[in-house]
Enzyme design. Sequence first.
Site, PDB file in Angstrom:
ATOM      1  N   LYS A 130       7.146 -17.482  -4.968  1.00  0.00           N
ATOM      2  CA  LYS A 130       6.325 -17.224  -3.641  1.00  0.00           C
ATOM      3  C   LYS A 130       6.711 -15.751  -4.034  1.00  0.00           C
ATOM      4  CE  LYS A 130       5.692 -20.024  -0.819  1.00  0.00           C
ATOM      5  NZ  LYS A 130       4.374 -20.605  -0.841  1.00  0.00           N
ATOM      6  N   LYS A 212      -0.765 -34.192  -8.046  1.00  0.00           N
ATOM      7  CA  LYS A 212      -0.359 -34.984  -6.571  1.00  0.00           C
ATOM      8  C   LYS A 212      -1.059 -34.594  -5.725  1.00  0.00           C
ATOM      9  CE  LYS A 212       4.060 -33.402  -5.627  1.00  0.00           C
ATOM     10  NZ  LYS A 212       5.104 -33.425  -5.172  1.00  0.00           N
ATOM     11  N   LYS A 215      -1.642 -30.953   0.704  1.00  0.00           N
ATOM     12  CA  LYS A 215      -2.111 -30.778   1.910  1.00  0.00           C
ATOM     13  C   LYS A 215      -3.268 -29.423   2.300  1.00  0.00           C
ATOM     14  CE  LYS A 215       2.379 -31.519   3.933  1.00  0.00           C
ATOM     15  NZ  LYS A 215       3.517 -30.261   4.889  1.00  0.00           N
TER      16      LYS A 215
END
Length: 351
Positions: A130, A212, A215
Amino acid sequence: MLALSNLQIVQLLYSQTMSKEVVLSGIRPTGFLHLGNYFGAMRNYVRMQDDYNCFFFVANWHSLTTHPDTKELKTAVNRVVAENVACGVDPEKAAFYVQSDVPEIAELYLYLNMLSYKGELEKTTTFKDKVRSQPDNVNAGLLTYPVLQAADILIHRAVKVPVGKDQEQNMEMARNFAQRFNHRYGDVFPEPYAFNYGENLVKIMGLDGDGKMSKSENQNATLYLADDDYTIRKKIMKAKTDQGPVELNSIKPDYIENLFTLMKLVSSNDTVAKFNDDFNNSSSGNCVIRYGDFKKQLAEDMVAFIKPIRERAADLQSNKEELEKIIKQGADKARASASETIKLVRKAVLG
Ligand code: TRP
């Protein structure tokens, strides 16, 4: 015949619930839930709720590290609740709640913060990622994310935490905090471990064969539970394939294997067997599989699979009263358990 009074029945049910191991997992309300979430998480939650004393929650406090818009956050929370219920998470069986409805978690987070050190928090991979990806917003909440996650788990004294591999470091930290607390203040917490049915979770890659399902990213290669029939068909028909096998019993490339994986999850065994035979050798000849037909079949079965989930979730999202009832029911159950733990914690820490 043995007759039980109402009180005895209540006591019996209570003792059965209490003797079951506590399972807990959290879902961040960011982006849209997809097929990977369904087969990696929700399907397991649904199985676990019969075998364990389950707590599942929507981690809306965790989402605040990136300062989302308030209205959007609320919408996302409602959607995640609705989608989980549509997938079979049963608010009668499990405690299914929203994190911010349980202030005891925030209190435990405070105590655990006193036992967690800047150095160890700065070393975690998610934090370092982050710092790299959002250097202008390295807030203290981001640094102490694993502490909040530990509080989520420990507040119900959970021992089994169904999460993916990417959460291993957070789990290890939760165990450390539990140990430290117990060592300093006396035994309050059991040590929690990552847990899933079966050795391997099904891995679902994106339809482009790269990475993958996600979201928020890679949307054309991800099948969302909110996708309409048209979108599902379109995405599957565009999934990556090639000119087909040329030799008998070839090894399937990843992207083809992934389509077969999806087919195994949503189609009948006969359908899977037919296309597998066509890939290898069948009565109609060797390697006669036609990926166009294969994907058409997969698309139809996928539509049939996702449609009822999408429709139930949409119904719930438009029925605010029902949704609020579910959320309130979850909050009540979660607080009943959390307040027991926080009593022990206060006594241990404050005397
Ligand atoms: N960090 C988890 C994720 O990113 C979500 C989460 C928050 C969680 N609190 C938790 C998972 C407690 C398990 C237990 O997916």
